[in-house]
Scaffold this motif. Structure first.
Motif, mmCIF file in Angstrom:
data_model
loop_
_atom_site.group_PDB
_atom_site.id
_atom_site.type_symbol
_atom_site.label_atom_id
_atom_site.label_comp_id
_atom_site.label_asym_id
_atom_site.label_seq_id
_atom_site.Cartn_x
_atom_site.Cartn_y
_atom_site.Cartn_z
ATOM 1 N N PRO A 262 -6.958 5.257 -0.936
ATOM 2 C CA PRO A 262 -6.098 6.198 -1.656
ATOM 3 C C PRO A 262 -4.652 5.723 -1.664
ATOM 4 N N PHE A 263 -3.994 5.952 -2.799
ATOM 5 C CA PHE A 263 -2.610 5.516 -2.949
ATOM 6 C C PHE A 263 -1.675 6.681 -2.658
ATOM 7 N N ARG A 264 -0.792 6.481 -1.682
ATOM 8 C CA ARG A 264 0.229 7.498 -1.378
ATOM 9 C C ARG A 264 1.597 6.865 -1.503
ATOM 10 N N GLY A 265 2.468 7.485 -2.294
ATOM 11 C CA GLY A 265 3.807 6.934 -2.454
ATOM 12 C C GLY A 265 4.270 7.098 -3.882
ATOM 13 N N VAL A 266 5.131 6.189 -4.308
ATOM 14 C CA VAL A 266 5.612 6.195 -5.688
ATOM 15 C C VAL A 266 4.779 5.202 -6.476
#
Ligand code: AMP
Ligand code: GLY
Length: 427
Positions: A262-266
């Protein structure tokens, strides 16, 4: 909260400036920072590739949150290492950072989840890449797979140019980043940058922007990290934003989660707005530089609260307020950029320039020698202005630029031209 920002560019200055205004902030540090960032944060002279040193610093100062600005430390797994040490960090894991770290990874994700992007091939040997180009013809785009500081892309107008770019990449021009090459369909349209915050499940759209990558006026000459930007990007209408969310952003976030990273961030989507709709050119896993500078002066809400909501996974219950004014950033660079530059020239007039209505000055590469600011890199300053229109923001930015005394620097005089032509046409 005590916060450490990682990075030393104009993007990190804008992030520090915005975080410094947060009611949640107690102490702000930036490693390594720069001369201008020192106005907003305590700069820490640290090698940011030394993750153990960063962890030691965070423990020593009881840092509550680390915000990683640039892509290289994200791809190198700084967030993973901080989290393993029990330190909260904003930004994607190394596995999720492949969205920027490997163009082939992103293209395969698009293929798997039916995300609109140019047709492509991935190659680890030159002969197969040449054969693909011969079959498809020009114009065509050749890209080094890995991180190449914005220099790994050739938009080839002829087959010969594409062949030369393939040979250069496999010849080692980009080191390991060019050991694999992506050859991609040429997309026609208007480019835009679109930013979202995502907690791995939910996505909150941030503002849109457009940058000017080429060093020369009229968007000519070699590509740079970015010579200027403005926000919002008029090509990104509400309808186009909704299509981009539906066709590109949400399937990406769902796909990354389904694939186990999963991608977390900007998430920063480089888009081509074509006749048939938005197409993904590339992903970046961080704020753009200089787009971030234009975004931060338009953001009215507390950035810190937004970063925390992202890490807490509650973006579905979060919203942000934006100034309806336009923002525009003009980058001032040292003569010679994007090639070799001389460091050390003195920069005057910064205070006078900062007095122009609506102007904020972000430092991209300066050092403060105690008497004056000196140039300390390729891109040196980002003169950022708010205005009721892009034209007014541009007038204010160049008014400030003209007050800066720095004969060894230069800037483009036409930042925002597409948006201003649009505004003029609407009048
Ligand atoms: P990138 O480093 O991937 O952002 O590429 C640098 C620039 O090359 C982009 O901003 C575009 O202007 C151009 N570019 C990259 N891919 C394509 C494509 N498939 N079609 C047209 N232009 C492209
Ligand atoms: N300005 C483009 C980038 O940050 O990649």
């Amino acid at each position: 909260m005590d916060v450490l920002v990682i990075g030393s560019g104009g993007r990190e200055h804008a992030l520090c400036w915005k975080l410094a205004a947060s009611p949640l902030l107690r102490n702000l540090y930036c490693a390594p920072g720069n001369g201008g960032i020192a106005q907003d944060a305590e700069c820490i002279d640290m090698d940011i590739t030394d993750h153990a040193a960063i962890i030691d610093f965070c423990r020593d100062r009881s840092i509550d949150l680390v915000v990683v600005g640039p892509e290289a430390p994200l791809v190198a797994g700084l967030v993973d290492d901080l989290q393993a040490a029990g330190i909260r960090a904003f930004g994607p894991s190394a596995a999720a950072a492949q969205l920027e770290g490997s163009k082939g990874f992103t293209k395969d994700l698009c293929a798997r989840y039916d995300i609109p992007t140019g047709a492509y091939g991935r190659f680890t040997d030159a002969a197969a890449a040449h054969a693909y180009v011969a079959e498809k013809g020009a114009p065509i785009v050749v890209k080094a797979d890995g991180l190449a500081a914005g220099k790994g892309v050739t938009v080839a107008v002829t087959v010969a140019q594409a062949d030369a770019a393939i040979d250069e990449a496999f010849g080692g021009r980009f080191g390991a980043a060019g050991a694999e090459v992506v050859v991609e369909e040429f997309l026609e349209g208007e480019e835009a940058s679109f930013f979202v915050l995502t907690d791995g499940v939910n996505a909150l759209p941030l503002a849109t922007a457009q940058d000017h990558k080429a060093v020369g006026e009229g968007d000519t000459g070699p590509n740079t990290g970015g010579m200027g930007a403005y926000s919002p990007a008029p090509v990104m209408t509400e309808a186009m934003i909704e299509r981009t969310m539906e066709e590109i952003i949400r399937p990406t976030i769902a796909g990354m989660a389904a694939d186990g990273h999963p991608f977390r961030g900007v998430l920063f989507a480089g888009l081509m707005i074509t006749d048939t709709g938005p197409q993904l050119i590339e992903y970046n896993i961080r704020f753009g530089d200089p787009e971030c500078q234009a975004l931060m002066v338009r953001l009215k809400s507390d950035l810190m609260a937004a970063l925390i909501a992202t890490m807490d996974g509650v973006l579905d219950r979060f919203d942000l307020r934006w100034d309806s004014d336009a923002a525009l950033t003009v980058v001032m660079a040292a003569e010679g950029y994007p090639g070799d530059v001389q460091k050390g020239s003195a920069i005057g007039g910064l205070f006078d320039a900062s007095l122009v209505d609506g102007v904020s000055i972000f430092h991209a590469g300066t050092r403060d020698d105690g008497m004056t600011f000196r140039a300390n890199g390729g891109r040196v300053l980002g003169i950022t202005a708010l205005g009721k229109s892009v034209r007014q923001a541009q007038d204010r930015a160049y008014d400030a630029v003209d007050r800066i005394e720095w004969p060894e620097g230069f800037c483009r005089r036409d930042i925002g031209w597409r948006a201003i032509a649009r505004e003029d046409a609407e009048d």
